[in-house]
Design an enzyme around this catalytic site. Structure first.
Site, PDB file in Angstrom:
ATOM      1  N   CYS A  89       7.270   5.666  -2.047  1.00  0.00           N
ATOM      2  CA  CYS A  89       8.469   4.282  -1.126  1.00  0.00           C
ATOM      3  C   CYS A  89       7.879   5.504   0.332  1.00  0.00           C
ATOM      4  CB  CYS A  89      10.317   4.717  -0.849  1.00  0.00           C
ATOM      5  SG  CYS A  89      10.399   3.566   0.545  1.00  0.00           S
ATOM      6  N   CYS A 252       6.050  -1.399   5.946  1.00  0.00           N
ATOM      7  CA  CYS A 252       6.271  -0.228   4.519  1.00  0.00           C
ATOM      8  C   CYS A 252       4.940   0.304   4.449  1.00  0.00           C
ATOM      9  CB  CYS A 252       5.744  -1.812   3.696  1.00  0.00           C
ATOM     10  SG  CYS A 252       5.999  -1.191   1.643  1.00  0.00           S
ATOM     11  N   THR A 254       4.220   2.124   1.334  1.00  0.00           N
ATOM     12  CA  THR A 254       3.136   2.043   0.595  1.00  0.00           C
ATOM     13  C   THR A 254       2.632   1.123   0.226  1.00  0.00           C
ATOM     14  OG1 THR A 254       4.972   1.095  -0.716  1.00  0.00           O
ATOM     15  CG2 THR A 254       4.129   3.619  -0.891  1.00  0.00           C
TER      16      THR A 254
END
Length: 332
Positions: A89, A252, A254
């Site tokens: 993550c 985000c 990833t």
């Protein structure tokens, strides 16, 4: 019994991170993936209790810190969130590192750097600290690659849409603007969430997604919807769906890694280029291609992701076995 968890909360560019600083279970394993499997087998109730309502919420994300398996590394990280116990993550890493350094949970072997063991592999960290504050965190992620192109799925309201699937620590379906999808600026978050649940289910029924080097990493977990940027200096903008009801408030990590791998495979991004990725709320990560490489004979990249996080508070959280909602719930 009543279990007690000492937590420190933060947000990374708008998305929550809850670090379990005390109360996490002792896990067996020779690496963080093996520890993750042990956690899922015996202790997933901790994730559900701390992430879901009534102690968490649909967007909640967190981590538990562990001593590294390899003494050359600084720390091990287990990721927990409403969508599961993720292999990796990005926003969680930035928030976890910020908390760990500012709160003294880890003493780096080399100031300004950390070596993180994650279930997806070794992640290298560079951070900038001014006084007590961590101003920015850059992670050098695991190998990321474009896994599939031009797959199709029948989306409610929109009809057939084409998606690419890329891996950046998790598998992402990437929906670029096209004939039946005009870009995220034209739709509500509620629509994107509803469509994502249906499309993800269809995709996992229709196709198989398995990491070529670790079969424990499998299945499509995230949907990344693209659209026009809000600011002139941004390269691209996205809304990433995860869990069952969540849109990532950060760009985000990833997901940015996956999208850079997609762009690199299509010749739109090369080593040395800067990729400014914008979230649904306008916050930004700075992406770079650190290395060009291969994975199982396919082109791949080593992405760099830089962002920031802010510590928001301390929590002592109880999970009491006599509580009928001890292990959390979700209302969809």
């Amino acid at each position: 019994m009543k279990k007690t968890f000492t937590c420190i909360d933060a947000h990374t560019c708008g998305n929550p991170v809850r670090v379990v600083a005390g109360g996490g279970p002792i896990l067996k394993g020779n690496n963080m993936m093996e520890r993750r499997l042990h956690f899922l087998e015996e202790y997933d109730w901790i994730r559900k209790g701390l992430m879901f309502e009534p102690r968490g919420h649909d967007m909640m994300s967190g981590s538990i810190l562990y001593p590294p398996v390899d003494p050359a590394n600084d720390i091990g990280v287990l990721y927990i969130e409403t969508s599961g116990c993720l292999p990796m993550c990005g926003h969680g890493t930035i928030g976890t590192v910020t908390i760990a350094i500012e709160e003294g949970l880890v003493i780096p072997k080399v100031p300004g750097k950390l070596r993180l063991e994650t279930p997806a592999g070794l992640v290298l960290i560079e951070y900038v600290q001014e006084g007590a504050k961590v101003k920015s965190v850059k992670l050098i992620n695991i190998k990321s690659y474009l896994a599939a192109q031009n797959l199709t799925v029948n989306c409610p309201d929109l009809g057939e849409i084409k998606v690419d699937v890329a891996y950046g620590g998790n598998f992402y379906a990437i929906v670029d603007p096209q004939e039946n999808f005009k870009g995220i600026e034209n739709y509500s978050a509620d629509q994107l969430i509803s469509w994502s649940r249906t499309c993800r289910k269809q995709m996992n029924e229709k196709y198989q997604f398995v990491h070529p080097e670790d079969s424990n990493i499998n299945g499509l977990s995230h949907f990344l919807w693209a659209g026009k940027t809000l600011s002139a200096d941004a390269t691209a903008r996205n809304a990433v769906f995860y869990g069952d009801k969540a849109i990532d408030r950060s760009p985000c990590g990833t997901g940015t890694s996956a999208r850079m791998a997609q762009w690199h495979a299509k010749g739109k991004l090369k080593k040395g280029d800067q990729f400014i990725h914008e979230s649904i709320i306008g916050s930004k990560f700075k992406g770079t291609i650190e290395e060009e490489t291969t994975i199982n004979g396919m082109p791949a990249i080593i992405p760099g992701i830089e962002g920031w996080a802010m510590v928001t508070g301390y929590n002592t959280i109880f999970i009491d076995d006599t509580d009928p909602y001890a292990h959390g719930f979700q209302v969809i």
